[in-house]
Design a protein around this motif. Structure first.
Motif, PDB file in Angstrom:
ATOM      1  N   SER A  92      44.137  38.157  46.918  1.00  0.00           N
ATOM      2  CA  SER A  92      43.556  37.196  46.030  1.00  0.00           C
ATOM      3  C   SER A  92      42.377  36.408  47.220  1.00  0.00           C
ATOM      4  N   GLY A  93      42.863  36.037  48.431  1.00  0.00           N
ATOM      5  CA  GLY A  93      42.211  35.363  49.424  1.00  0.00           C
ATOM      6  C   GLY A  93      41.319  36.139  50.002  1.00  0.00           C
ATOM      7  N   ARG A 102      48.816  36.797  47.131  1.00  0.00           N
ATOM      8  CA  ARG A 102      48.081  35.727  47.508  1.00  0.00           C
ATOM      9  C   ARG A 102      47.039  36.053  48.676  1.00  0.00           C
ATOM     10  N   GLU A 121      33.788  38.127  48.170  1.00  0.00           N
ATOM     11  CA  GLU A 121      32.995  37.682  47.158  1.00  0.00           C
ATOM     12  C   GLU A 121      32.026  36.697  47.735  1.00  0.00           C
ATOM     13  N   GLN A 122      32.637  35.697  48.375  1.00  0.00           N
ATOM     14  CA  GLN A 122      31.746  34.832  48.878  1.00  0.00           C
ATOM     15  C   GLN A 122      30.879  35.294  49.986  1.00  0.00           C
ATOM     16  N   SER A 157      28.115  36.926  48.269  1.00  0.00           N
ATOM     17  CA  SER A 157      27.237  36.119  47.523  1.00  0.00           C
ATOM     18  C   SER A 157      26.082  35.357  48.648  1.00  0.00           C
ATOM     19  N   LEU A 190      39.848  39.037  48.651  1.00  0.00           N
ATOM     20  CA  LEU A 190      38.784  39.165  47.663  1.00  0.00           C
ATOM     21  C   LEU A 190      37.709  37.996  47.570  1.00  0.00           C
ATOM     22  N   GLY A 191      38.339  36.736  47.580  1.00  0.00           N
ATOM     23  CA  GLY A 191      37.582  35.665  47.298  1.00  0.00           C
ATOM     24  C   GLY A 191      36.751  35.428  48.603  1.00  0.00           C
ATOM     25  N   ARG A 192      37.170  35.757  49.852  1.00  0.00           N
ATOM     26  CA  ARG A 192      36.262  35.886  51.087  1.00  0.00           C
ATOM     27  C   ARG A 192      35.264  36.858  51.066  1.00  0.00           C
TER      28      ARG A 192
END
Length: 103
Positions: free
Chosen positions: A63-64, A60, A70-71, A74, A66-68
């Motif tokens: 994943s968090g 978890r 990616e954000q 972007s 990686l999400g940060r």
């Protein structure tokens, strides 16, 4: 029954009693080993459950992260053309350092 038969019978009974006692001792030892194995199995089950929970938590968190990332990418426009590169492409002036490399 004569005396020889009684002696033989006594010997057989003594042998049976000895074997019974030996088997009973062996049974007690095996029971104790079984209890120890069951205790160890329970401890290992608890440890496995704890490790699985830790693994899930790590998943978890990764994943968090990686999400940060990616954000952030972007938001920064990473992976996309910068404004300068876009203007150069429009004008047909793509510099060598910004030109895509083909292998």
């Amino acid at each position: 029954m004569d005396n020889e038969e009684f002696v033989r019978l006594e010997q057989l009974i003594d042998t049976l009693i000895d074997k019974y006692s030996s088997l009973k001792d062996t049974f007690r030892v095996l029971e104790e080993k079984l209890r120890d194995s069951e205790d160890e199995r329970e401890l290992l089950k608890m440890e496995l459950a704890e490790l699985q929970e830790q693994r899930s938590e790590v998943g978890r968190r990764v994943s968090g992260l990686l999400g940060r990332i990616e954000q952030w990418e972007s938001e920064q426009g990473i992976g996309e053309h910068t404004e300068v590169e876009q203007r150069e492409e429009e004008n047909g002036e793509l510099s060598d350092s910004a030109a895509p490399v083909s292998y």
